[in-house]
Scaffold this motif. Structure first.
Motif, PDB file in Angstrom:
ATOM      1  N   THR A  96       8.189  -0.614  -6.865  1.00  0.00           N
ATOM      2  CA  THR A  96       8.506  -1.873  -6.173  1.00  0.00           C
ATOM      3  C   THR A  96      10.008  -2.115  -6.105  1.00  0.00           C
ATOM      4  N   ILE A  97      10.765  -1.479  -6.988  1.00  0.00           N
ATOM      5  CA  ILE A  97      12.211  -1.669  -7.020  1.00  0.00           C
ATOM      6  C   ILE A  97      12.939  -0.623  -6.185  1.00  0.00           C
ATOM      7  N   LEU A  98      12.380   0.589  -6.098  1.00  0.00           N
ATOM      8  CA  LEU A  98      13.091   1.692  -5.454  1.00  0.00           C
ATOM      9  C   LEU A  98      13.393   1.421  -3.981  1.00  0.00           C
ATOM     10  N   GLY A  99      12.551   0.638  -3.329  1.00  0.00           N
ATOM     11  CA  GLY A  99      12.782   0.333  -1.922  1.00  0.00           C
ATOM     12  C   GLY A  99      14.064  -0.444  -1.680  1.00  0.00           C
ATOM     13  N   ILE A 100      14.557  -1.136  -2.714  1.00  0.00           N
ATOM     14  CA  ILE A 100      15.783  -1.917  -2.569  1.00  0.00           C
ATOM     15  C   ILE A 100      16.964  -1.013  -2.239  1.00  0.00           C
ATOM     16  N   ILE A 101      16.908   0.244  -2.722  1.00  0.00           N
ATOM     17  CA  ILE A 101      18.014   1.175  -2.446  1.00  0.00           C
ATOM     18  C   ILE A 101      17.640   2.173  -1.348  1.00  0.00           C
ATOM     19  N   GLY A 102      16.571   1.867  -0.604  1.00  0.00           N
ATOM     20  CA  GLY A 102      16.239   2.684   0.555  1.00  0.00           C
ATOM     21  C   GLY A 102      15.194   3.739   0.342  1.00  0.00           C
ATOM     22  N   ALA A 103      14.425   3.640  -0.775  1.00  0.00           N
ATOM     23  CA  ALA A 103      13.424   4.673  -1.054  1.00  0.00           C
ATOM     24  C   ALA A 103      12.030   4.283  -0.577  1.00  0.00           C
ATOM     25  N   GLY A 104      11.922   3.329   0.311  1.00  0.00           N
ATOM     26  CA  GLY A 104      10.639   2.971   0.891  1.00  0.00           C
ATOM     27  C   GLY A 104       9.852   1.996   0.046  1.00  0.00           C
ATOM     28  N   GLY A 105       8.735   1.540   0.596  1.00  0.00           N
ATOM     29  CA  GLY A 105       7.869   0.630  -0.140  1.00  0.00           C
ATOM     30  C   GLY A 105       8.264  -0.819   0.036  1.00  0.00           C
ATOM     31  N   ILE A 106       7.656  -1.664  -0.775  1.00  0.00           N
ATOM     32  CA  ILE A 106       7.833  -3.103  -0.627  1.00  0.00           C
ATOM     33  C   ILE A 106       9.226  -3.565  -1.021  1.00  0.00           C
ATOM     34  N   GLY A 107       9.947  -2.740  -1.784  1.00  0.00           N
ATOM     35  CA  GLY A 107      11.312  -3.099  -2.138  1.00  0.00           C
ATOM     36  C   GLY A 107      12.202  -3.253  -0.920  1.00  0.00           C
ATOM     37  N   THR A 108      11.927  -2.493   0.139  1.00  0.00           N
ATOM     38  CA  THR A 108      12.690  -2.616   1.383  1.00  0.00           C
ATOM     39  C   THR A 108      12.535  -4.008   1.975  1.00  0.00           C
ATOM     40  N   LEU A 109      11.308  -4.523   1.935  1.00  0.00           N
ATOM     41  CA  LEU A 109      11.050  -5.855   2.471  1.00  0.00           C
ATOM     42  C   LEU A 109      11.709  -6.927   1.605  1.00  0.00           C
ATOM     43  N   ILE A 110      11.773  -6.703   0.298  1.00  0.00           N
ATOM     44  CA  ILE A 110      12.458  -7.652  -0.590  1.00  0.00           C
ATOM     45  C   ILE A 110      13.926  -7.752  -0.192  1.00  0.00           C
ATOM     46  N   THR A 111      14.563  -6.592   0.073  1.00  0.00           N
ATOM     47  CA  THR A 111      15.971  -6.587   0.471  1.00  0.00           C
ATOM     48  C   THR A 111      16.175  -7.361   1.774  1.00  0.00           C
ATOM     49  N   ILE A 112      15.308  -7.122   2.755  1.00  0.00           N
ATOM     50  CA  ILE A 112      15.437  -7.792   4.054  1.00  0.00           C
ATOM     51  C   ILE A 112      15.227  -9.291   3.908  1.00  0.00           C
ATOM     52  N   ALA A 113      14.198  -9.680   3.137  1.00  0.00           N
ATOM     53  CA  ALA A 113      13.876 -11.101   2.985  1.00  0.00           C
ATOM     54  C   ALA A 113      14.972 -11.854   2.241  1.00  0.00           C
ATOM     55  N   THR A 114      15.516 -11.250   1.184  1.00  0.00           N
ATOM     56  CA  THR A 114      16.582 -11.926   0.429  1.00  0.00           C
ATOM     57  C   THR A 114      17.873 -11.992   1.238  1.00  0.00           C
ATOM     58  N   THR A 115      18.156 -10.946   2.023  1.00  0.00           N
ATOM     59  CA  THR A 115      19.355 -10.963   2.871  1.00  0.00           C
ATOM     60  C   THR A 115      19.273 -12.085   3.900  1.00  0.00           C
ATOM     61  N   TRP A 163       0.840  -1.201   0.000  1.00  0.00           N
ATOM     62  CA  TRP A 163       0.000   0.000   0.000  1.00  0.00           C
ATOM     63  C   TRP A 163       0.876   1.253   0.000  1.00  0.00           C
ATOM     64  N   GLU A 164       1.974   1.228   0.762  1.00  0.00           N
ATOM     65  CA  GLU A 164       2.912   2.348   0.759  1.00  0.00           C
ATOM     66  C   GLU A 164       3.516   2.543  -0.634  1.00  0.00           C
ATOM     67  N   THR A 165       3.800   1.442  -1.316  1.00  0.00           N
ATOM     68  CA  THR A 165       4.344   1.501  -2.674  1.00  0.00           C
ATOM     69  C   THR A 165       3.336   2.141  -3.633  1.00  0.00           C
ATOM     70  N   LEU A 166       2.063   1.758  -3.513  1.00  0.00           N
ATOM     71  CA  LEU A 166       1.023   2.344  -4.369  1.00  0.00           C
ATOM     72  C   LEU A 166       0.877   3.844  -4.106  1.00  0.00           C
ATOM     73  N   LEU A 167       0.958   4.233  -2.837  1.00  0.00           N
ATOM     74  CA  LEU A 167       0.859   5.661  -2.509  1.00  0.00           C
ATOM     75  C   LEU A 167       2.042   6.436  -3.077  1.00  0.00           C
ATOM     76  N   VAL A 189      17.769  13.309   1.139  1.00  0.00           N
ATOM     77  CA  VAL A 189      16.715  13.434   2.158  1.00  0.00           C
ATOM     78  C   VAL A 189      16.646  12.239   3.102  1.00  0.00           C
ATOM     79  N   GLY A 190      17.472  11.237   2.852  1.00  0.00           N
ATOM     80  CA  GLY A 190      17.484  10.078   3.725  1.00  0.00           C
ATOM     81  C   GLY A 190      16.638   8.937   3.169  1.00  0.00           C
ATOM     82  N   PRO A 191      16.812   7.730   3.738  1.00  0.00           N
ATOM     83  CA  PRO A 191      16.077   6.548   3.260  1.00  0.00           C
ATOM     84  C   PRO A 191      14.623   6.561   3.717  1.00  0.00           C
ATOM     85  N   ARG A 192      13.778   7.174   2.928  1.00  0.00           N
ATOM     86  CA  ARG A 192      12.358   7.278   3.269  1.00  0.00           C
ATOM     87  C   ARG A 192      11.536   7.339   1.983  1.00  0.00           C
ATOM     88  N   PRO A 193      10.227   7.088   2.039  1.00  0.00           N
ATOM     89  CA  PRO A 193       9.389   7.090   0.826  1.00  0.00           C
ATOM     90  C   PRO A 193       9.406   8.413   0.068  1.00  0.00           C
TER      91      PRO A 193
END
Length: 267
Positions: free
Chosen positions: A215-234, A77-81, A138-142
């Motif tokens: 969905t990809i931007l979160g992998i580099i710290g920009a928020g959204g579901i990509g952040t969870l992908i990074t954590i889960a794969t790690t 939902w955060e990613t969609l927003l 601006v830091g790792p945030r959405p």
């Protein structure tokens, strides 16, 4: 009864006969050059270790961890927003770029060319590069992801908007001007009704693209579901990765279907 015969087909020149074969050879040479230049290690791709890793990971991907469903949906939902906010900002900010880049709206060649170059320059930067810059700023945030999506989308939407504006019926504009309408009236009654449906259609289409990008931007710290992908794969939690991929596929598919129906009604 008169018989009609088709004229004989003109004979092909030697170049016309050989052209398909020459093009095919050139394309084949490009493919061969590509695969040899990137140095693919086929022995490693088909090694025993790779096969064992795939046989261990793939079954887990197809066994989603449903206990993480609430967490995954919250970040989806955060990613969609993020995608919606970024696309909305771009859809509004791209309008002046579209008007300045349209030849039938701006007669000043300098402004026209400068607007087109600006749009080309914006399109040259992928969202990932922009996100890296704004995460550092601006830091790792959405919010970093929203700005990256907004700026990245302006380039595409501005170009599409300018093409829509250039294709409007100028007879309507000229008729309004001949009847004494001022520029604001011409814009409201002559131009906007012609461009609004396609503007909205392109904005919705860009939203589809931005959802995938978000969905990809979160992998580099920009928020959204990509952040969870990074954590889960790690953590090598492949069952959770499988659930994330399933949610992304379902959500993106639903958005594609809904937006396609909306765009069909608009245009």
């Amino acid at each position: 009864m008169t018989e009609f015969t088709l004229p004989p087909k003109p004979k092909k020149t030697p170049w016309q006969k050989m052209r398909p074969y020459i093009i095919g050879i050139i394309l084949l040479a490009i493919y061969i050059w590509t695969f040899t230049s990137i140095e693919i290690r086929w022995s490693r791709v088909f090694s025993q270790h790779t096969i064992e890793s795939l046989t261990r990971v793939i079954p887990q991907l197809f066994s989603p961890d449903w206990s993480a469903f609430g967490k995954v949906m919250g970040l989806m939902w955060e990613t969609l927003l993020m995608a919606y906010t970024g696309t909305l900002m771009a859809a509004i900010l791209a309008i002046p770029f579209g008007f300045f880049a349209a030849r039938n709206m701006v007669k000043n060649k300098f402004l026209n060319t400068a607007s087109k170059w600006a749009l080309n320059a914006i399109r040259a930067f992928p969202e990932l590069v922009l996100a890296l810059m704004f995460v550092a700023a601006v830091g790792p945030r959405p919010f970093a992801g929203v700005i990256a999506i907004a700026i990245g989308s302006i380039g595409m939407l501005g170009k599409l908007y300018s093409e829509v504006i250039e294709s409007i019926d100028m007879n309507v504009v000229e008729a309004l001007e001949a009847n004494g309408a001022n520029k604001i009236q011409v814009l409201i009654y002559g131009i906007i009704p012609q461009i609004i449906p396609e503007f909205l259609s392109y904005a919705i289409y860009r939203f589809e693209i931005d959802v995938r990008a978000s969905t990809i931007l979160g992998i580099i710290g920009a928020g959204g579901i990509g952040t969870l992908i990074t954590i889960a794969t790690t953590n090598r939690n492949w069952s959770e990765v499988g659930l994330i991929l399933l949610v992304i596929i379902v959500v993106v598919t639903l958005i594609d279907i809904i937006s396609a129906q909306i765009r069909k009604r608009l245009v």
